[in-house]
Design an enzyme around this catalytic site. Sequence first.
Site, PDB file in Angstrom:
ATOM      1  N   TYR A   1       0.857  -1.188   0.000  1.00  0.00           N
ATOM      2  CA  TYR A   1       0.000   0.000   0.000  1.00  0.00           C
ATOM      3  C   TYR A   1       0.890   1.233   0.000  1.00  0.00           C
ATOM      4  O   TYR A   1       1.884   1.286   0.726  1.00  0.00           O
ATOM      5  CB  TYR A   1      -0.886  -0.002   1.248  1.00  0.00           C
ATOM      6  CG  TYR A   1      -1.764   1.229   1.405  1.00  0.00           C
ATOM      7  CD1 TYR A   1      -2.841   1.444   0.548  1.00  0.00           C
ATOM      8  CD2 TYR A   1      -1.523   2.159   2.412  1.00  0.00           C
ATOM      9  CE1 TYR A   1      -3.662   2.570   0.694  1.00  0.00           C
ATOM     10  CE2 TYR A   1      -2.335   3.280   2.569  1.00  0.00           C
ATOM     11  CZ  TYR A   1      -3.398   3.481   1.712  1.00  0.00           C
ATOM     12  OH  TYR A   1      -4.200   4.589   1.861  1.00  0.00           O
TER      13      TYR A   1
ATOM     14  N   ASP B   1       9.208   2.765  -0.205  1.00  0.00           N
ATOM     15  CA  ASP B   1       8.165   3.373   0.613  1.00  0.00           C
ATOM     16  C   ASP B   1       8.410   2.917   2.043  1.00  0.00           C
ATOM     17  O   ASP B   1       8.011   1.819   2.437  1.00  0.00           O
ATOM     18  CB  ASP B   1       6.783   2.949   0.114  1.00  0.00           C
ATOM     19  CG  ASP B   1       5.667   3.565   0.946  1.00  0.00           C
ATOM     20  OD1 ASP B   1       5.963   4.135   2.022  1.00  0.00           O
ATOM     21  OD2 ASP B   1       4.499   3.470   0.527  1.00  0.00           O
TER      22      ASP B   1
ATOM     23  N   LYS C   1       4.380   8.690   9.017  1.00  0.00           N
ATOM     24  CA  LYS C   1       4.165   8.077  10.323  1.00  0.00           C
ATOM     25  C   LYS C   1       5.194   8.541  11.368  1.00  0.00           C
ATOM     26  O   LYS C   1       5.084   9.660  11.832  1.00  0.00           O
ATOM     27  CB  LYS C   1       4.080   6.557  10.155  1.00  0.00           C
ATOM     28  CG  LYS C   1       2.891   6.230   9.211  1.00  0.00           C
ATOM     29  CD  LYS C   1       2.348   4.844   9.233  1.00  0.00           C
ATOM     30  CE  LYS C   1       1.033   4.822   8.457  1.00  0.00           C
ATOM     31  NZ  LYS C   1       1.005   4.003   7.270  1.00  0.00           N
TER      32      LYS C   1
HETATM   33  C1  LIG Z   1       0.343   4.581   5.866  1.00  0.00           C
HETATM   34  C2  LIG Z   1       1.094   4.335   4.600  1.00  0.00           C
HETATM   35  C3  LIG Z   1       1.049   5.220   3.508  1.00  0.00           C
HETATM   36  C4  LIG Z   1       0.117   6.383   3.460  1.00  0.00           C
HETATM   37  O1  LIG Z   1       0.389   7.334   4.412  1.00  0.00           O
HETATM   38  P1  LIG Z   1      -0.779   8.359   4.846  1.00  0.00           P
HETATM   39  O2  LIG Z   1      -0.093   9.286   5.788  1.00  0.00           O
HETATM   40  O3  LIG Z   1      -1.848   7.520   5.444  1.00  0.00           O
HETATM   41  O4  LIG Z   1      -1.231   9.029   3.602  1.00  0.00           O
HETATM   42  C5  LIG Z   1       1.875   4.977   2.446  1.00  0.00           C
HETATM   43  N1  LIG Z   1       2.707   3.925   2.418  1.00  0.00           N
HETATM   44  C6  LIG Z   1       2.766   3.049   3.428  1.00  0.00           C
HETATM   45  C7  LIG Z   1       3.721   1.913   3.368  1.00  0.00           C
HETATM   46  C8  LIG Z   1       1.948   3.215   4.545  1.00  0.00           C
HETATM   47  O5  LIG Z   1       1.977   2.304   5.535  1.00  0.00           O
END
Ligand SMILES: *Cc1c(COP(=O)(O)O)cnc(C)c1O
Length: 440
Positions: A147, A242, A270
């Site tokens: 994701y 990511d 995060k």
């Molecule tokens: C949470 C998450 C996102 C998206 O971040 P948001 O701050 O919710 O937009 C993107 N990549 C990964 C791997 C994530 O866990």
Amino acid sequence: MSTDGRNQSARLFARARKILPGGVDSPVRAFSAVGGAPPFIRRGRGARIEDEDGRSYVDFVMSWGPLIHGHAPAGLTRALAAAAKHGTSFGAPTAAEVELGTAVRQLMPSLERVRFVNSGTEATMSALRLARAATGRDRVVKFAGCYHGHGDAFLVQAGSGATTLGVPTSPGVPRSVAADTLVARYNDLGSVERILRRQRDRVAALVVEPVAGNMGVVLPEEGFLEGLRALCDAHGAMLVFDEVISGFRAAPGGAQERFGVRPDLTCLGKIIGGGLPVGAYGGRRDLMEQVAPAGPVYQAGTLSGNPLAMAAGAWALSKLTPALYARLDTLGARLATGLADAAREAGIDLQVNRLGSVLTPFFTAAPVHDYEGATVADTAAYARFFRGMLARGVYPPPSQFEGWFLSAAHTRRDVDEAVAAARATLAGMRRRRPRAAGGR
Ligand SMILES: *Cc1c(COP(=O)(O)O)cnc(C)c1O
């Protein structure tokens, strides 16, 4: 869960549904995957949260990862109060951005330049734009089960049959956009190589969670990340990590430090905001210098680099000590072992995937290496397990396909309390009916 008039959460949820779609601002909060109404949370402290009905829980969601130091640590609230006194936003450069940027580069040397944004979603969207600009190519490869936020290019799954072009997973994502996203299998270098060969010189970037966290936790197998690096080099594609979850979680320097693979670009979120809305992307200087105003690739944000958010991030990163990771790893091992033992005692199949302080117990007999393996997990069993845990004062993620997060505030007692709750819950689940022999 009681839904009578004294249940504040139930009342709030009913009101919320009349003003917010589904009653929430992010879908997983609505508990659709596990059933029941979500408790509304009124405060958190350390490893615990308390709902509007006064029930308290040991929290293993931790805001989905950001809170590596726990809820409302005193140092953080002090830093926030101090920053707020001077003003909450200027839309002008501040020292706080330089400070957090410097801290990020110290922890993750591959980020020679960094741009702050407001969410992980913004980070991945912006990194993809930059990779496309830098390569002059349009296509992107992602992995099933990974994701990357809710940008159009990432809300895509593998097309069926002979086509390798992606199809949208959400209405509203143009098919033309989804067609530029190719979907490979996690931990399967062959699937990546086939796509890159077939798409000869059309792939701008390969975007991957170096430790997958959004199909539940799935670790990269030996050689997988190195193999992605080599394939990107061979095909002229940008390797984009990511690390929105794994950054500052897998190690102080993220998965790239832990596994020793250097991406071209990295997306963060995060933990980097210490619980406030911050994302970032960064990487090779020659790439990042193409971002406006240093270069032509447009990307902007009214509240980007917000002083409160920068103060929270700087405080959070300043507290990432080697001792913290050692302690979190010990706690994580204790929780993983406790859950696995409890399941074995109850005769229930459970696979616990873990990296340090993040883990997922999958209700399945076979080891989970990829999305296909994750999706065979028994989600109905997870839902029962979840409800049992919640009733016993433990708050795990309300979905099988998420990570459980530990923080500096969690203690051995918190973990042991969760394991005891799991043992009681799983023992109750053993008395399920055996499957009918003949089938239907
Ligand atoms: C949470 C998450 C996102 C998206 O971040 P948001 O701050 O919710 O937009 C993107 N990549 C990964 C791997 C994530 O866990």
